[in-house]
Structures are given as structure tokens and as C-alpha cells.
Motif scaffolding. Sequence first.
Motif, short mmCIF file in Angstrom:
data_model
loop_
_atom_site.label_atom_id
_atom_site.label_comp_id
_atom_site.label_asym_id
_atom_site.label_seq_id
_atom_site.Cartn_x
_atom_site.Cartn_y
_atom_site.Cartn_z
N ALA A 55 0.87 -1.18 0.00
CA ALA A 55 0.00 0.00 0.00
C ALA A 55 0.90 1.23 0.00
CB ALA A 55 -0.90 0.00 1.24
N GLY A 56 0.33 2.39 -0.32
CA GLY A 56 1.16 3.58 -0.31
C GLY A 56 0.39 4.82 -0.71
N VAL A 57 1.09 5.94 -0.66
CA VAL A 57 0.49 7.23 -1.01
C VAL A 57 1.52 8.07 -1.75
CG1 VAL A 57 -0.60 9.35 -0.17
CG2 VAL A 57 -0.94 7.20 1.08
N ARG A 58 1.16 8.52 -2.94
CA ARG A 58 1.84 9.69 -3.52
C ARG A 58 0.98 10.88 -3.11
NH1 ARG A 58 4.78 12.27 -8.28
NH2 ARG A 58 3.95 14.37 -8.09
N PRO A 59 1.46 11.71 -2.17
CA PRO A 59 0.59 12.73 -1.59
C PRO A 59 0.39 13.94 -2.49
CG PRO A 59 2.77 12.86 -0.64
CD PRO A 59 2.78 11.67 -1.54
N THR A 60 -0.59 14.75 -2.12
CA THR A 60 -0.79 16.04 -2.76
C THR A 60 0.50 16.84 -2.75
OG1 THR A 60 -3.09 16.09 -2.00
CG2 THR A 60 -2.11 18.19 -2.65
N MET A 61 0.80 17.51 -3.84
CA MET A 61 1.96 18.39 -3.86
C MET A 61 1.83 19.41 -2.73
SD MET A 61 4.82 19.35 -5.16
CE MET A 61 4.93 18.52 -6.74
N GLY A 62 2.82 19.45 -1.85
CA GLY A 62 2.79 20.39 -0.74
C GLY A 62 2.34 19.79 0.58
N LEU A 63 1.97 18.52 0.60
CA LEU A 63 1.56 17.91 1.86
C LEU A 63 2.76 17.47 2.70
CD1 LEU A 63 -0.92 16.98 3.55
CD2 LEU A 63 -0.60 14.72 2.54
N VAL A 64 3.79 16.95 2.05
CA VAL A 64 4.98 16.42 2.73
C VAL A 64 6.20 17.19 2.22
CG1 VAL A 64 6.47 14.40 3.03
CG2 VAL A 64 3.98 14.14 3.04
N SER A 65 7.01 17.67 3.15
CA SER A 65 8.17 18.47 2.79
C SER A 65 9.21 17.66 2.03
CB SER A 65 8.81 19.04 4.06
OG SER A 65 10.03 19.72 3.74
N ARG A 66 9.83 18.32 1.06
CA ARG A 66 10.91 17.72 0.30
C ARG A 66 12.27 18.29 0.69
NH1 ARG A 66 8.22 19.42 -5.24
NH2 ARG A 66 8.17 21.31 -3.96
N ALA A 67 12.32 19.11 1.73
CA ALA A 67 13.59 19.71 2.16
C ALA A 67 14.55 18.61 2.61
CB ALA A 67 13.35 20.69 3.29
N GLY A 68 15.74 18.61 2.02
CA GLY A 68 16.72 17.58 2.34
C GLY A 68 16.58 16.32 1.53
N ILE A 69 15.81 16.37 0.46
CA ILE A 69 15.73 15.25 -0.48
C ILE A 69 16.48 15.65 -1.75
CG2 ILE A 69 14.24 13.75 -1.85
CD1 ILE A 69 12.03 14.18 0.14
N VAL A 70 17.35 14.79 -2.23
CA VAL A 70 18.05 15.08 -3.48
C VAL A 70 16.99 15.29 -4.56
CG1 VAL A 70 19.74 14.29 -5.16
CG2 VAL A 70 19.98 13.64 -2.75
N PRO A 71 16.95 16.45 -5.20
CA PRO A 71 15.84 16.75 -6.10
C PRO A 71 15.99 16.10 -7.47
CG PRO A 71 17.39 18.55 -6.11
CD PRO A 71 17.90 17.56 -5.09
N THR B 143 2.64 11.69 10.83
CA THR B 143 3.97 12.17 11.23
C THR B 143 4.53 13.21 10.27
OG1 THR B 143 4.58 10.20 12.48
CG2 THR B 143 6.39 11.43 11.51
N LEU B 144 4.35 13.01 8.97
CA LEU B 144 5.08 13.81 7.99
C LEU B 144 4.33 15.00 7.43
CD1 LEU B 144 6.86 11.05 5.87
CD2 LEU B 144 7.65 12.19 7.95
N ALA B 145 3.01 14.98 7.42
CA ALA B 145 2.25 16.05 6.76
C ALA B 145 2.40 17.37 7.50
CB ALA B 145 0.78 15.66 6.66
N GLY B 146 2.51 18.46 6.74
CA GLY B 146 2.50 19.76 7.38
C GLY B 146 3.46 20.76 6.76
N TYR B 147 3.27 22.00 7.14
CA TYR B 147 4.06 23.11 6.62
C TYR B 147 5.51 23.02 7.10
CZ TYR B 147 5.98 27.79 6.08
OH TYR B 147 6.78 28.86 5.76
N ASP B 148 6.43 23.30 6.18
CA ASP B 148 7.85 23.35 6.50
C ASP B 148 8.46 24.53 5.74
OD1 ASP B 148 10.53 22.89 7.05
OD2 ASP B 148 10.74 21.36 5.49
N PRO B 149 9.03 25.50 6.44
CA PRO B 149 9.64 26.64 5.74
C PRO B 149 10.70 26.23 4.73
CG PRO B 149 9.50 27.06 8.11
CD PRO B 149 9.14 25.62 7.90
N THR C 56 4.82 23.59 0.69
CA THR C 56 4.00 23.10 1.80
C THR C 56 3.11 24.19 2.40
OG1 THR C 56 5.80 23.47 3.40
CG2 THR C 56 5.63 21.27 2.41
N ARG C 57 3.27 25.43 1.99
CA ARG C 57 2.35 26.46 2.45
C ARG C 57 0.91 26.09 2.10
NH1 ARG C 57 6.09 30.26 -0.03
NH2 ARG C 57 7.49 31.13 1.57
N ALA C 58 0.75 25.39 0.98
CA ALA C 58 -0.60 25.03 0.53
C ALA C 58 -1.30 24.09 1.49
CB ALA C 58 -0.53 24.40 -0.86
#
Length: 517
Positions: free
Chosen positions: A228-244, A268-274, A279-281
Motif C-alpha cells: 500500500a502507499g500514497v503519492r501525496p498532494t503536492m505540498g503535503l509532505v516536505s521535500r527539504a533535504g531530499i536530493v531533487p 507524522t510527515l504532513a505539514g508546513y515546512d519553511p 507546503t504552504r498550501a
Amino acid sequence: MLSRTRLINAVVVTATAALVAAPTVGSAHGQRAKPFVLEEATVASIHQAFRSGTLTCSQLVDGYLTRIQAYENQGPAINSLITVAVDAKAQARALDATYRKSRGRVGPLHCIPVILKDNIDTKDMPTTAGSKTLLSPLPARDSTIARKFREDGALILGKGNLDEWAHGGRAGYSSAGGQTLNPYDLSRSPSGSSGGPAAAIAANFAVLSIGSDTLGSIRGPVNAESLAGVRPTMGLVSRAGIVPFSSTFDAAGPMTRTVTDSALVLNTLAGYDPGDPATRASRGKIPRDYTSSLRRNSFRGARIGVLRNYVTEATDPMMDAAVQTMRRLGATVVDDLEVPTDALALRASSYALISETEFRTELGEYLTAFRPGASVTSHQEVYEASAQPGFGMAPEVLTRLASETQRGGKDDPEYVKAAAEAPAQMREALDELLHENDLDALVRPTAGGSDLSAFSGYPDVLVQGGIATDGTSAGLAFLAGAFTEPRLLGYAYAYEQEVDARLLPAHTPPIPTDWWR
């Protein structure tokens, strides 16, 4: 720098002996507790075993390290992991001490072993993105994902192999990690690019994993590894610190054995991250608890549209059975829908242009900000190093890196137009399908239609649907508008509870021990 094999073996070599020690068996009421079963364990079953006194964090980690020892480098040699935490046992002992001291008042993911795709930064383990150019030094700090897992008590057990730079090519292969195998059939692809962490979870090397998805890199492995799994809505989970790879398309999300555990990961992971402006969305759009939407009657009164564009001869029987199941569970199913041709054409016309332009620019930005001291500082340097004789990069990936060197910058007019218009066109097409048919969600086989979520930024929630006629696992992908994860998780959960289609891999069976005697 230790070799990959030594990184793993330094941790697991003593795990087998630890399993022969019997844990305390009992409960607060003096009743003999039900023995804990490691294979297919969930967050809930592990925490119940902790509460009953039948399991400690140290015993749990020893159990997974024993399986890694037996099946990762030996036996079928799944080769799903680039690194295992060298201090995993020490972390487990510290978590046991915390549990005793706090009398069980611990984080929601206390001692839950996690595998991160090895493009997600961890300050205590290498983050290679599959490339030998990043074997050292370690990242200066944790990614937001790693930090949030640790804050909730999880134990990051290791880093999963991936397609080099998440670029596809030879699925499950990287110069840093070699070739990952599919634990269901060693001759079949583990799918990419998150095939390593997915294979690790399917093989019961840990409980939770995180993949990244640019164009199907969560959905492909989830489908291939019966997860099972989730590709989340763009902006739900922060990508900061992920090799882009591509800021337009990149998303990170859970790959787990159950829908419930995927929902817990989102808690655990969802939410705004500066650190990730996208993730502002998510502000004001995140429920207190994603698991509150997991109900067996979720289909009752729902209208579900079936996208037949993506149903193949192999998945047609599974899809027909899924339609009947959803109807039996109370859904109105609107069948035989199709995504408009102009939306289907977006992948061919825009994906390479957008993703290659962004990777060429954004890789250098990441290396400067997150990897000071690395041997490479730009896309051009990565390409030149990877092209050296004997480097070991898959030819398909090297060809793509070469193509990217010819792209312009993010100010190139053709790129600017595509990046602005293509995602909007996909959202418009999907919104029209949902609105005109008065639908709560669209569903299709997981193996197809990865461009729908990638271009729109809308969520895909994934669950195993059954078996394709070619004998492979086949999943269902539920999609709707932005931040509809709670609703989609409800549908996936209801289907999972009714059908129970998850398969166990034949090549990584339970290991007989005297653990519970």
C-alpha cells in the motif's frame, strides 16, 4: 569509507544469537499474551506487544537485522539496502530505556523501524542518491522527513537502493548499490526508482518506508511489491533535504504493508515546512488524525469513476472484480471513463523538458546547500564523473544526464511555458471528469496513469487489488483533488479489509527460531 557490504554486516552479524533469548511473556492481568509475529508486523501489532511485555525494541530490531542477514546479502540476495544504521542496536537500547522511564508514554512511532530511500538526507548515514559521487561526506543535517520520524520515536534502520539519481533506466540499479531484486520473483523488476525501500518492506526487513515519486517511482514499486502507499498532494509532505529531480513533479510518501500504516506515516510527515515553500498550501488542510477516515463502510454512498484508459488485458479481470467489490460495499461505480487525449499527450510533450531542465539546475542548488564538501558541486561535474570508464552507471541514466547538459536554464521560455501550462491542463482535465460525473474519486490499475498525479499534483492512494493474469501483483490507485487523502485512504482501507490481496514473497519466508519459547 566502508564498503556497502561492510556497512550492513557490521550491524547484523550478531543479530541471530540475540533472537534465541526469550522475551518476558505476560500481560498486566497475568494472562499469557499472544506471541508476537515479526513477519507482516504493523505499527499497531508492535505497540501492542510492547504494552503487553512480550516484546522490547531491542528484540524487534534484532528480528529485522536477522532477516536482513539471511535474505539481503545471503540466500536470495535481495540487495534492497545501500546502508544499515551501524548503531541500530544502540538506538534500540536507548528507546527501551525511554519506554521504561516514561512508563510507555512515548511517541506515536516509538521504535518503529523505517527504511528511507537513499535520496533522503540522514545526518548519521550516507545519502547517495544511488551515485558513488555522494558516498561521502555525510549530509550536514537531517532532511525534514528524517527529523519528523525521529521526533515521533521512529528508528531509521537503513537506506534503500534506487535507480541512480531517481532517473529510471535499469530499474533498481545504481552505481552505489548495485541491482535490487524483486523478492516475489528474482527474475522480475522491483520497479523503480523506489524499488529498494519497497522490496525491503515487502521482504519484512522493516515496518515503514518512504519513497520519492517524480513519475511513478512510488506507484511502480508499490504495485510490483504488493504494498500500500500514497503519492501525496503536492505540498503535503516536505521535500527539504531530499536530493531533487524536479520541483514540478517530485513528491515523497509512504510505502507500507497496510493502508493503516501509510495513514500513520502521514500523521507524522504532513505539514508546513519553511524549507519547502510548496507546503504552504497544506495549511488548514491536514486532519488531526488520518486514521480517523479508515472505515469499512467508506464506499457507502460514494461515486467512483473507473478510468479504462489504463486497464490492460492483464489487469482487466482484477479491475472487473474491483468494480463488483466496490458496488457490493455501497459505491455507485461510473465505468468506462477515459482521460481526454490532450491531457494524455502532456507526458510526451512536456515531461522531459520540465524534469530535465529542473534537475540540471536544482541538483547544483541542493549540493551547495545540503552537501558541502562533496566531490561534485554541479550537474556538469556529476555528469563528467559518471562518464568516467569503470564508474558503473547504467548507460540509460548516463544518456539522460547527457541530454540534461543540453537543456537551458529555468528562464528558458519553452520551459517556463511548459511548467506553467502543463500542470494546469492536467488539473483542468481531471477536475472536469470529477465534476461532470459527480464523482468522489477516480480509480484505475496502479500500473498505469502515473502522469495523472505527477502533472496535477493531486494525490494517489494505493492498495493491492489482486493478481494480474501474468501472475504479478496488481494494485488500485484512487485519485481525487488536492488534499483529499482522508477520503481516498478510506476507500483504500475499505477495499483492503474486504479483499486482503497482499501477497507474501516466496523468497523471504519466516525464519524459524526459538524466540517465543
